[in-house]
Design an enzyme around this catalytic site. Structure first.
Site, mmCIF file in Angstrom:
data_model
loop_
_atom_site.group_PDB
_atom_site.id
_atom_site.type_symbol
_atom_site.label_atom_id
_atom_site.label_comp_id
_atom_site.label_asym_id
_atom_site.label_seq_id
_atom_site.Cartn_x
_atom_site.Cartn_y
_atom_site.Cartn_z
ATOM 1 N N LYS A 157 0.857 -1.181 0.000
ATOM 2 C CA LYS A 157 0.000 0.000 0.000
ATOM 3 C C LYS A 157 0.892 1.230 0.000
ATOM 4 O O LYS A 157 1.526 1.550 1.005
ATOM 5 C CB LYS A 157 -0.935 0.052 1.217
ATOM 6 C CG LYS A 157 -2.046 1.113 1.026
ATOM 7 C CD LYS A 157 -2.584 1.681 2.316
ATOM 8 C CE LYS A 157 -1.814 2.871 2.800
ATOM 9 N NZ LYS A 157 -1.930 4.091 1.935
ATOM 10 N N GLU A 232 9.486 1.342 11.076
ATOM 11 C CA GLU A 232 10.543 2.348 10.913
ATOM 12 C C GLU A 232 9.842 3.681 11.006
ATOM 13 O O GLU A 232 9.089 4.070 10.115
ATOM 14 C CB GLU A 232 11.264 2.162 9.577
ATOM 15 C CG GLU A 232 12.607 2.874 9.512
ATOM 16 C CD GLU A 232 12.489 4.324 9.066
ATOM 17 O OE1 GLU A 232 12.518 5.210 9.967
ATOM 18 O OE2 GLU A 232 12.355 4.560 7.877
ATOM 19 N N CYS A 266 13.664 10.727 7.825
ATOM 20 C CA CYS A 266 13.736 10.390 9.252
ATOM 21 C C CYS A 266 15.163 10.446 9.788
ATOM 22 O O CYS A 266 15.366 10.581 10.994
ATOM 23 C CB CYS A 266 13.163 8.993 9.487
ATOM 24 S SG CYS A 266 11.423 8.846 9.086
ATOM 25 N N GLU A 358 10.102 16.073 15.605
ATOM 26 C CA GLU A 358 10.468 15.884 14.202
ATOM 27 C C GLU A 358 9.678 16.864 13.332
ATOM 28 O O GLU A 358 8.459 16.754 13.208
ATOM 29 C CB GLU A 358 10.182 14.448 13.766
ATOM 30 C CG GLU A 358 10.659 14.156 12.359
ATOM 31 C CD GLU A 358 10.449 12.703 11.962
ATOM 32 O OE1 GLU A 358 11.329 12.139 11.303
ATOM 33 O OE2 GLU A 358 9.391 12.146 12.307
#
Length: 459
Positions: A157, A232, A266, A358
């Site tokens: 997906k 992750e 990331c 973040e």
């Protein structure tokens, strides 16, 4: 969302619609899982050499269409064309690397009394891969390539904003000769398609890359079925610069350590920690390096940084940067497109949102530190632990700090984080499990133990 809500794919540099893609429903997921299970049984029964050969053909097909895939990535994700070519090449390399492991996916013979004990690594079955929009092609391949190599079927997906390269890869897999339904791509909305994939009892494992918030939801939903999950997730990676480092080299390398892919990475080194003795010199060198970054048309070969992925992401990044914050600002185009300039903030409280959360955009903070202990404390003062860099000429210090920083992937005098032949994953809330590297295939297998008695019948 109902099926009549298709996915409208926008070019982030122009805000123009480049494609409209139907969104898969929960029923579509169910149908795909049934078909995938049938295909997987046949795939796993093939001789390992045949599976490896077909994966190499898939890699060759990707290589032959590398430029086409790269241009799709430029249009749907706003990646610079150089980065997009690397990403397509990475898919090719991952497939080649995984194919090399098919015939070496071996078990063990364990010494026991009274017989012979063997372990056999068997495929899990159907694997669901939920890929993000920041690196649509390579991260999709991180899960897909080893899962297929280990004998599984894969349902991928892609992110709502970046389904085009995934759909093309599925076509190339069929053209290369992979069995029908073995590798399926289901574009769709996360709450519908993604949730159906995570909650489906016929899916043995989910590989998810994305935000920590959604990752926790995936883990919670999958736990109801004791589903295997690899996550992750986010990062807030430090770039630690000691005074004994090559300051010129550290300053020159710093911009693209957090500006690559417009900071939507990331592993981005968005917390630049500089020893106070070198702080002023580092900033003096960093300013022209930031200002020299070319932000513009991602299809232009000379562009260093493109746009952000969407309007919502642009608004998120803007929320972290207020006018009262000082620092270094680069330039970005005006007009259509989701543009934000390269930004380095100074004089920031180490506990401020922009210093610990973040941002996922081209924004970094520079924080001073006095000594090694404070550097480690600052580096670890975050919920994340994905990556990071250490700049020093002292080998002993490099090793000490590498052991002390709580992160899964560290580089010394470098900003490299990801290689397909080495393990990748995070500590703390940056994720669960490891991807890539020599053990990637085993993460998609079950270990079966078989004992064979060698004792003869009783006399």
């Amino acid at each position: 969302m109902p099926a009549e809500h298709p996915l409208h794919v926008l070019n982030p540099a122009t805000e123009e619609v480049v494609a409209t893609v139907p969104a898969a429903t929960a029923a579509d997921v169910d149908t795909a899982v049934v078909r995938a299970a049938r295909a997987q049984a046949k795939w796993a029964a093939l001789p390992p050499a045949d599976r490896a050969r077909l994966l190499r053909r898939f890699a060759t097909a990707v290589d032959e269409h590398l430029e086409e895939l790269a241009q799709l990535e430029v249009r749907e994700a706003g990646h610079t064309v150089g980065n997009a070519r690397w990403e397509a090449g990475n898919v090719r390399d991952l497939l080649d690397y995984a194919a090399g492991g098919v015939e070496r996916l071996t078990g063990r013979q364990i010494p026991v009394a009274g017989g012979l004990d063997l372990t056999i690594l068997e495929p899990l079955g159907v694997v669901g891969v939920i890929a993000p929009w920041n690196f649509p092609m390579p991260i999709a391949a991180w899960g897909t390539a080893p899962a297929l190599a280990a004998g599984n079927a894969v349902i991928l997906k892609p992110a709502e904003t970046t389904p085009l390269t995934a759909l093309r890869l599925a076509e190339l897999a069929l053209e290369a000769g992979l069995p029908e339904d073995l590798f399926q791509v289901l574009p769709g909305h996360g709450p519908v398609t993604g949730t159906a994939l995570v909650e489906h009892p016929g899916v043995a494992k989910i590989v998810f890359t994305g935000s920590t918030t959604v990752g926790k939801q995936v883990l919670a939903k999958g736990s109801a079925l004791l589903k295997r999950v690899t996550l992750e997730l986010g990062g807030k990676s430090p770039n630690i610069v000691f005074a004994d480092a090559d300051i010129e080299a550290a300053a020159a390398a710093a911009p693209m350590s957090f500006l690559d892919n417009s900071g939507q990475d990331c592993c981005a080194r968005t917390r630049i920690l500089v020893q106070r003795a070198a702080y002023d010199r580092f900033l003096e060198l960093l300013a022209p390096a930031i200002e020299a970054v070319t932000v513009g048309d991602p299809a232009d070969e000379t562009t260093d940084m493109g746009p952000l992925i969407s309007k919502s992401q642009l608004e998120r990044v803007r929320s972290y940067v207020t006018d009262d914050l000082g620092g270094i600002r680069g330039k970005a185009p005006e007009g259509p497109g989701f543009w934000f300039p390269p930004t380095v903030l100074t004089g920031v409280d180490p506990h401020a949102r922009v210093a610990v959360e973040e941002v996922f955009g081209p924004v970094a903070v520079v924080l001073p530190f006095e000594d090694e202990a404070e550097a480690v404390a600052l580096a670890n003062a975050t919920d994340y632990g994905l990556s990071g860099s250490i700049w020093t000429r002292d080998v002993g210090r490099a090793l000490r700090v590498s052991q002390a920083v709580r992160a899964g992937n560290l580089s010394v005098n470098s900003h490299s984080s990801v290689r397909y032949w080495t393990p990748f994953g995070g500590f703390k809330q940056s994720g669960i499990g490891r991807e890539l590297g020599p053990d990637a295939l085993t993460a998609f297998t079950e270990t079966k133990n078989v004992f064979i008695s060698t004792e003869g019948p009783a006399q």
